[in-house]
Scaffold this motif. Structure first.
Motif, short mmCIF file in Angstrom:
data_model
loop_
_atom_site.label_atom_id
_atom_site.label_comp_id
_atom_site.label_asym_id
_atom_site.label_seq_id
_atom_site.Cartn_x
_atom_site.Cartn_y
_atom_site.Cartn_z
N GLY A 115 1.01 -5.68 0.71
CA GLY A 115 2.17 -4.95 1.20
C GLY A 115 3.26 -4.82 0.16
N GLN A 116 3.48 -5.89 -0.60
CA GLN A 116 4.49 -5.86 -1.65
C GLN A 116 4.12 -4.86 -2.75
OE1 GLN A 116 4.67 -9.96 -2.87
NE2 GLN A 116 5.73 -10.63 -1.01
N MET A 117 2.84 -4.83 -3.11
CA MET A 117 2.39 -3.91 -4.15
C MET A 117 2.57 -2.46 -3.72
SD MET A 117 -1.07 -5.78 -5.60
CE MET A 117 -1.35 -4.49 -6.84
N LEU A 118 2.22 -2.16 -2.49
CA LEU A 118 2.38 -0.79 -1.99
C LEU A 118 3.85 -0.40 -1.97
CD1 LEU A 118 -0.20 -0.78 0.94
CD2 LEU A 118 -0.40 0.45 -1.23
N ALA A 119 4.71 -1.33 -1.58
CA ALA A 119 6.15 -1.05 -1.55
C ALA A 119 6.70 -0.81 -2.95
CB ALA A 119 6.89 -2.22 -0.89
N ASN A 120 6.08 -1.42 -3.95
CA ASN A 120 6.52 -1.28 -5.34
C ASN A 120 5.82 -0.13 -6.07
OD1 ASN A 120 8.25 -3.49 -5.08
ND2 ASN A 120 6.68 -4.95 -5.76
N GLY A 121 5.03 0.64 -5.34
CA GLY A 121 4.33 1.75 -5.97
C GLY A 121 3.12 1.33 -6.78
N GLU A 122 2.57 0.16 -6.47
CA GLU A 122 1.37 -0.32 -7.16
C GLU A 122 0.15 -0.12 -6.26
OE1 GLU A 122 2.86 -3.97 -9.85
OE2 GLU A 122 3.19 -4.26 -7.70
N GLN A 123 -1.04 -0.28 -6.83
CA GLN A 123 -2.28 0.01 -6.10
C GLN A 123 -3.11 -1.25 -5.91
OE1 GLN A 123 -4.36 3.82 -6.71
NE2 GLN A 123 -6.15 2.61 -7.27
N PRO A 124 -3.06 -1.85 -4.72
CA PRO A 124 -3.92 -3.01 -4.44
C PRO A 124 -5.37 -2.55 -4.25
CG PRO A 124 -2.73 -2.38 -2.47
CD PRO A 124 -2.22 -1.49 -3.57
N PRO A 125 -6.33 -3.49 -4.30
CA PRO A 125 -7.74 -3.10 -4.21
C PRO A 125 -8.23 -2.85 -2.79
CG PRO A 125 -7.57 -5.47 -4.55
CD PRO A 125 -6.16 -4.92 -4.63
N LEU A 126 -7.56 -1.92 -2.11
CA LEU A 126 -8.05 -1.46 -0.81
C LEU A 126 -9.32 -0.66 -1.03
CD1 LEU A 126 -4.62 -0.25 0.56
CD2 LEU A 126 -5.92 -2.16 1.51
N MET A 127 -10.25 -0.72 -0.11
CA MET A 127 -11.53 -0.04 -0.29
C MET A 127 -11.35 1.47 -0.46
SD MET A 127 -14.34 -1.77 -0.66
CE MET A 127 -15.71 -0.76 -0.08
N LEU A 128 -10.41 2.07 0.24
CA LEU A 128 -10.19 3.50 0.07
C LEU A 128 -9.79 3.81 -1.37
CD1 LEU A 128 -10.10 6.31 1.36
CD2 LEU A 128 -7.68 5.91 1.86
N HIS A 129 -8.89 2.98 -1.93
CA HIS A 129 -8.48 3.18 -3.32
C HIS A 129 -9.65 2.99 -4.27
CE1 HIS A 129 -3.95 2.27 -2.45
NE2 HIS A 129 -4.23 3.55 -2.31
N LEU A 130 -10.46 1.97 -4.03
CA LEU A 130 -11.59 1.71 -4.91
C LEU A 130 -12.57 2.88 -4.91
CD1 LEU A 130 -12.41 -2.04 -4.10
CD2 LEU A 130 -11.11 -1.15 -6.03
N VAL A 131 -12.88 3.38 -3.72
CA VAL A 131 -13.84 4.48 -3.60
C VAL A 131 -13.29 5.74 -4.24
CG1 VAL A 131 -15.03 5.99 -1.97
CG2 VAL A 131 -14.92 3.53 -1.54
N TRP A 132 -12.05 6.11 -3.89
CA TRP A 132 -11.46 7.34 -4.40
C TRP A 132 -11.30 7.28 -5.92
CZ3 TRP A 132 -11.24 12.11 -3.22
CH2 TRP A 132 -10.23 12.96 -3.68
#
Length: 233
Positions: A169-186
């Motif tokens: 949550g902190q990474m998303l708020a800071n404009g960073e990209q955590p290793p969510l599966m959607l992000h990994l796939v895309w």
């Protein structure tokens, strides 16, 4: 017949997971409708600069949409498995448990984690198929499934650390990209689609294609440095 809006490229840069998912829900069916109406050559890797949407950015973007169509077709609407921090380990464990397959025509099981896993691999197989059609160097074609599995395994370790959900949550708020599966796939589909677009549009046919359409002088260096086709718009 009602005209279907064009599948436009998204803005470049980090996109929040829910926003990315909403964008894909719109653009994937729009793109497939354009194909069904015969407005675009399919797959995108078969286009040249003289064709509609034959520029390198469009081929790059459309190739990853083609790969993503399998994920977007998973029934049941359980997309939280790809976007919600608290569900990532369930999705990752399901993916790592699932046996790889070589198909791009798939049957779903009714189990969400298994179905998403099957669809993700189908998309990777599609990029391998397109890489062969486009003439991507063999050294870049091998190990596609294995490479993504390594990424998912690293993500699993990240999510197993204490406080991973809060850190996401902190990474998303800071404009960073955590290793969510959607992000990994895309991100992986985007990376592979770039190789395909380079071979299809800027590869051996570049001299022949340049005779039909003048290429911008800075296109190749901009393409090489771009991480997303939206950066070329």
């Amino acid at each position: 017949m009602q005209r279907v809006p064009a599948a436009k490229q998204p803005p470049a840069g980090l996109v929040q997971p829910d926003a990315l998912l909403d964008d894909l829900r719109l653009r994937v069916p729009r793109y497939l409708a354009e194909i069904d109406q015969g407005r675009l050559i399919y797959p995108a890797c078969k286009r040249t600069l003289a064709d509609a949407a034959g520029d390198v950015g469009a081929v790059w973007d459309h190739t990853r949409l083609e790969a993503m169509q399998y994920v977007m077709a998973v029934p049941g609407g359980e997309f939280g498995l790809l976007t919600e921090a608290a569900r990532q380990l369930d999705m990752i464990d399901g993916y790592l448990f699932q046996r790889s397959h070589g198909e791009t025509v798939i049957d779903f099981t009714g189990a969400a984690t298994a179905d998403f896993s099957i669809a993700i691999v189908a998309g990777l197989n599609w990029t391998s198929h397109c890489a062969q059609l486009a003439g991507v160097p063999l050294s870049q074609q091998t190990g596609t499934i294995r490479h993504f599995r390594k990424l998912v395994t690293l993500a699993q370790k990240w999510w197993l650390t204490d406080g991973a959900v809060e850190r996401c949550g902190q990474m998303l708020a800071n404009g960073e990209q955590p290793p969510l599966m959607l992000h990994l796939v895309w991100s992986e589909y985007t990376r592979l689609a770039k190789q395909i677009a380079a071979a299809a549009i800027l590869g051996g046919s570049i001299v022949r294609s340049a005779q039909l359409v003048a290429l911008p002088a800075d296109l190749v260096p901009r393409f090489e440095s771009a991480k997303d086709p939206g950066e070329l718009v």
